[in-house]
Write an enzyme that holds these catalytic residues in place. Sequence first.
Site, PDB file in Angstrom:
ATOM      1  CD  GLN A   1      -7.629   7.667   7.357  1.00 27.80           C
ATOM      2  OE1 GLN A   1      -7.196   7.762   8.443  1.00 27.80           O
ATOM      3  NE2 GLN A   1      -7.377   7.102   6.507  1.00 27.80           N
TER       4      GLN A   1
ATOM      5  CG  ASN B   1      -5.109   1.125   0.744  1.00 31.34           C
ATOM      6  OD1 ASN B   1      -6.462   0.994   0.361  1.00 31.34           O
ATOM      7  ND2 ASN B   1      -4.510   2.235   0.351  1.00 31.34           N
TER       8      ASN B   1
ATOM      9  CG  ASN C   1     -10.416  -0.229   1.653  1.00 33.55           C
ATOM     10  OD1 ASN C   1     -11.322   0.838   1.543  1.00 33.55           O
ATOM     11  ND2 ASN C   1      -9.244   0.117   1.226  1.00 33.55           N
ATOM     12  CD  GLU C   2      -9.620   2.787  -1.787  1.00 37.11           C
ATOM     13  OE1 GLU C   2      -8.135   2.535  -2.073  1.00 37.11           O
ATOM     14  OE2 GLU C   2     -10.128   3.905  -1.646  1.00 37.11           O
TER      15      GLU C   2
ATOM     16  CE1 TYR D   1      -9.457  10.627   1.345  1.00 34.62           C
ATOM     17  CE2 TYR D   1      -9.484   8.987  -0.253  1.00 34.62           C
ATOM     18  CZ  TYR D   1      -9.493   9.463   0.924  1.00 34.62           C
ATOM     19  OH  TYR D   1      -9.628   8.433   2.083  1.00 34.62           O
TER      20      TYR D   1
ATOM     21  CD  GLU E   1     -11.194   5.592   1.849  1.00 34.01           C
ATOM     22  OE1 GLU E   1     -10.201   6.100   1.550  1.00 34.01           O
ATOM     23  OE2 GLU E   1     -11.038   4.412   2.177  1.00 34.01           O
TER      24      GLU E   1
ATOM     25  CD  GLU F   1      -6.508   3.028   6.382  1.00 34.58           C
ATOM     26  OE1 GLU F   1      -6.929   4.005   5.726  1.00 34.58           O
ATOM     27  OE2 GLU F   1      -5.809   2.158   5.657  1.00 34.58           O
TER      28      GLU F   1
HETATM   29  O1  AHR Z   1      -7.838   7.280   3.546  1.00 32.77           O
HETATM   30  C1  AHR Z   1      -6.482   6.985   3.187  1.00 32.77           C
HETATM   31  C2  AHR Z   1      -6.405   5.740   2.282  1.00 32.77           C
HETATM   32  O2  AHR Z   1      -7.251   6.112   0.948  1.00 32.77           O
HETATM   33  C3  AHR Z   1      -7.454   4.494   2.552  1.00 32.77           C
HETATM   34  O3  AHR Z   1      -6.841   3.766   3.224  1.00 32.77           O
HETATM   35  C4  AHR Z   1      -7.686   3.977   1.228  1.00 32.77           C
HETATM   36  O4  AHR Z   1      -8.976   3.253   1.229  1.00 32.77           O
HETATM   37  C5  AHR Z   1      -7.725   5.166   0.172  1.00 32.77           C
HETATM   38  O5  AHR Z   1      -7.060   4.965  -0.991  1.00 32.77           O
END
Ligand code: AHR
Length: 511
Positions: free
Chosen positions: A355, A72, A172-173, A244, A292, A27
């Site tokens: 990432q 994002n 995305n999201e 995450y 992700e 990203e």
């Molecule tokens: O990977 C970091 C961020 O985490 C990404 O931009 C977003 O999609 C997620 O919330």
Amino acid sequence: MVQARVTVDRDFTLGPVPRRLFGSFVEHMGRCVYTGIYEPGHPEAGADGLRRDVLELTRELGVSVVRYPGGNFVSGYDWEDGVGPVEQRPRRLDGAWHTLETNAFGLHEFVDWARQADVEIMEAVNLGTRGVAAARALLEYANHPGGTELSDLRRRNGAEEPFGIKLWCLGNEMDGPWQIGFKTADEYGRLAAEAARAMRMIDDSLELVACGSSNLSMPTFGAWEQTVLTHTYALVDYISLHVYYADSDGDVGSFLASGVDMDRFIEAVVATADFVRARDRHTKTINLSFDEWNVSYRHDPEHPVATEAEITRNWAEHPPIGEGDYDVTEAVVVGTLLNSLLRHGDRVKIANQAQLVNLLGLVRTQEGGPAWRQTIFYPFAAMAQTASGEILRLSVTSDHYTTARYGEADLVDASATWDAATGRIALFLANRSLDEAAEVTVPLHGFTADQVVSARVLATPEGGDRFSANTADASPVGLVDWDGAVLEDGALAVTLPALSWAVVEVAVTPS
Ligand code: AHR
């Protein structure tokens, strides 16, 4: 000593290992692109500005597919800013990360990088500030051979051949209030359906991913997937998942059981997608794109990492966002998340560790300095390189423990593959116990075991502790050869050290 039994049976397979399970994510955020994969003038960079040391580590990881350009970031991004002569590209404010985007790196540079890294591209379109028109224009620019204004612009910009990008994320999201242009499920579902329809009018062979929930704890989780798929089911191929995990409150037992939560998350999304299929009389199956996933760094009161909210980036160019050193515990959890993804490879067809570099990275770099492997690099690379053939559906009975977040969790976690072409079984095993070794018996039904071909383990290094990490100066944590896997009476017997993740390859003959 922890006791477990992991039974392998040749008749119990889930289908081929999807190579796209070993994806990652680049990203425009922090130092992932700038001074991560791209750093003109760096001693390791070629004339194209791409860091050869990072390319080499990416190939070593066995990464199969890379999602780009966000995240994002994509929800405020105009792809046109990143093409054409670099000196004419605009400098823009990136509202997602409060940074300054120079646009020195864009689509052509990423395609060049992806070719050299030998990875497939997964391109995301902006459905935050933009919509159907920008999505189809980007597709025409990237993939149409020539003879139209946009495809000829690509050719004038140096790419005679189309990029041939097959895999596309529709935003995305889009459920997250932090997302530029976030939407309700109905608003997003309609927009994603219309973008997909327009993109398919150009190329019906594309593979499209609709946004699922940003994480399992979103208040709209479940209902969001149901509504979005109601609008898009016939037009898309995948629904996305993001997560995450972190040891954020010192409850390491729960953190180590994150894979239990990932199993449930996947199974909940499968159930929701299959509900829409049944209710609306669809025949095709929607698969999952876990585009992700990762762990983030442990909260260490002695070395507090500034929270996202505390960081004032003040429109800086590529400030170091989300960087830290992963430790042994985090590597073991990443190993168990990989196990969860592989166990669900019949429905999770794409997964992107997030990432690739620096920001939550498998790899870390110093600006002007070296690149090195984080602890989490090792389980990723080992599974990407070793899992092949068919996924085995295992029967696992293990001593277990109680966690505050996820209830009961097995102390031993496992996944495995069987490759008829190489005659090998690959087993991926974790021991979640912090202080006890685990004795694991692995009966191999339907096989005669010939020999243990290799056995490697990631555990606390000599003289270190579970917080040991790799840095620019020293890399004490990695996978090392170990003698803990032996054949006994036709079965495999494995002794896993406390807090460890291991990969064992066994040569077998079907019986
Ligand atoms: O990977 C970091 C961020 O985490 C990404 O931009 C977003 O999609 C997620 O919330």
